[in-house]
Design an enzyme around this catalytic site. Structure first.
Site, PDB file in Angstrom:
ATOM      1  N   GLY A 163       0.844  -1.186   0.000  1.00 56.04           N
ATOM      2  CA  GLY A 163       0.000   0.000   0.000  1.00 56.04           C
ATOM      3  C   GLY A 163       0.879   1.235   0.000  1.00 56.04           C
ATOM      4  O   GLY A 163       2.049   1.194   0.405  1.00 56.04           O
ATOM      5  N   CYS A 164       0.347   2.368  -0.468  1.00 57.41           N
ATOM      6  CA  CYS A 164       1.168   3.579  -0.601  1.00 57.41           C
ATOM      7  C   CYS A 164       1.598   4.136   0.754  1.00 57.41           C
ATOM      8  O   CYS A 164       2.777   4.457   0.964  1.00 57.41           O
ATOM      9  CB  CYS A 164       0.443   4.628  -1.424  1.00 57.41           C
ATOM     10  SG  CYS A 164      -1.226   5.028  -0.868  1.00 57.41           S
ATOM     11  N   TYR A 165       0.654   4.263   1.704  1.00 54.84           N
ATOM     12  CA  TYR A 165       1.034   4.697   3.047  1.00 54.84           C
ATOM     13  C   TYR A 165       1.980   3.668   3.674  1.00 54.84           C
ATOM     14  O   TYR A 165       2.929   4.029   4.381  1.00 54.84           O
ATOM     15  CB  TYR A 165      -0.199   4.829   3.935  1.00 54.84           C
ATOM     16  CG  TYR A 165      -0.937   6.133   3.846  1.00 54.84           C
ATOM     17  CD1 TYR A 165      -0.309   7.349   4.129  1.00 54.84           C
ATOM     18  CD2 TYR A 165      -2.286   6.169   3.508  1.00 54.84           C
ATOM     19  CE1 TYR A 165      -0.997   8.548   4.060  1.00 54.84           C
ATOM     20  CE2 TYR A 165      -2.987   7.364   3.436  1.00 54.84           C
ATOM     21  CZ  TYR A 165      -2.337   8.550   3.722  1.00 54.84           C
ATOM     22  OH  TYR A 165      -3.026   9.745   3.660  1.00 54.84           O
TER      23      TYR A 165
END
Length: 338
Positions: A144-146
């Site tokens: 995931g990006c976060y």
């Protein structure tokens, strides 16, 4: 030698970034791209920045995708498993969704809907030992990006024993592309411009994968929507471990040792702080660390492009490893400015 590559979910922001990167990749031959509502459209009708790429978006047909050597799944969460199950075993797959990221089915139930599909190799090459696992894998779950932003900031500090895993606090802001391309009232320009707003406070789905891959046991996260198209900036704070204090360990030095040979993770010079524009369009993550003079807590700032190192760039990095190619092939360490 080149390999045939297909992208499912190519009409979204991450899918469009994948097409851009693959169009310039010297060893991956982009042969198919699929979409749902936009099927039948020429790619430039959906992604005008890709002028010159002669490709029509097809329907997400596993038979068509299965003719490729490599498939990227850039589908909404919960939709990848059904498509992946219909692909031939010999086709390598990188999933940009969440379907196969988590090892713990209970954590999946806590943050997502639908059945837990299983667990693939987690696609963050900078984690210890993970690069070799990715090289040997035919199925990889992209981060995931976060999760990429925060894991890169935190994992070395907990692994070193410098940071306590039981008191981690994160405040992070993401550009609007992180919410996808679907039409939503809260993402309208008139709603976003001139505003900074929190969302999913205390319940963001990326917390589970961050904990699994950093060793953190307690993590409080406040995500914020920032009025910009792309980029993430995270402030990660943690207590020193009870037997370690600032005079016994420098968090910046720990990060420098961990990433000394990494092409895409850069600990910035003293006094220079990460900011999102510097990573835009790149596959790089910029880090800086210090110790708060008042609280004595470790503070790490981490910035990356949520569509680059947080999604499409990371996926191409993993695919390079899966096919025995140089890890940096087709990817830039340099951001685009201004």
């Amino acid at each position: 030698m080149s390999w045939r590559v297909a992208v499912a979910g190519a009409s979204g922001y991450a899918g469009g970034e994948l097409l851009r990167l693959l169009a310039g990749h010297p060893e991956f031959d982009l042969v198919a791209a699929t979409a749902h509502a936009q099927a039948g459209s020429h790619v430039t009708a959906v992604h005008p920045q890709l002028v010159g790429l002669d490709l029509t978006l097809g329907t997400t047909d596993p038979a068509t995708l299965g003719e490729s050597d490599l498939v990227f799944l850039a589908l909404p969460h919960g939709q990848s498993a059904a498509v992946a199950a219909q692909l031939p075993a010999g086709v390598k797959v990188v999933d940009l969704g969440a379907d196969f990221r988590l090892r713990d089915a209970d954590q999946w139930d806590r943050y997502y809907s639908g059945p837990h599909a299983g667990t693939w190799t987690y696609g963050l090459p900078e984690l210890p030992g993970r690069r070799e696992e990715i090289k040997q894998s035919s199925r990889v779950a992209n981060t995931g990006c976060y999760a990429a932003t925060i894991t890169l900031a935190l994992a070395p500090l907990i692994a070193d024993g410098l940071a306590s895993p039981d008191d981690v606090v994160v405040v992070a802001g993401s550009g609007t592309s992180g919410a996808g391309r679907g039409a939503k009232v809260n993402l309208l320009g008139s709603e976003v411009m001139g505003d900074l707003s929190p969302y999913k406070v205390g319940a963001h789905q990326h917390v589970a994968e961050i904990k699994e891959n950093t060793g953190a046991t307690s993590l409080s996260m406040t995500p914020m929507l920032v009025p910009m198209p792309r980029g993430i900036l995270a402030t990660v704070t943690a207590r020193f471990s009870p037997d370690r204090f600032a005079e016994e360990g420098d968090p910046r030095e720990v990060l420098q040792r961990a990433y000394a040979d990494e092409p895409f993770v850069h600990v910035l010079p003293e006094g220079q702080w990460p900011h999102t524009a510097a990573t835009s369009g790149s596959n790089s993550c910029h880090l800086q660390a210090t110790v708060d003079v008042d609280s004595g807590r470790i503070v790490v700032l981490s910035a990356l492009d949520n569509l680059g190192k947080g999604a499409a760039g990371q996926a191409v990095q993993c695919a390079n490893l899966m096919f025995g190619l140089p890890e940096t092939m087709g990817l830039s360490v340099f951001g685009v400015a201004p």
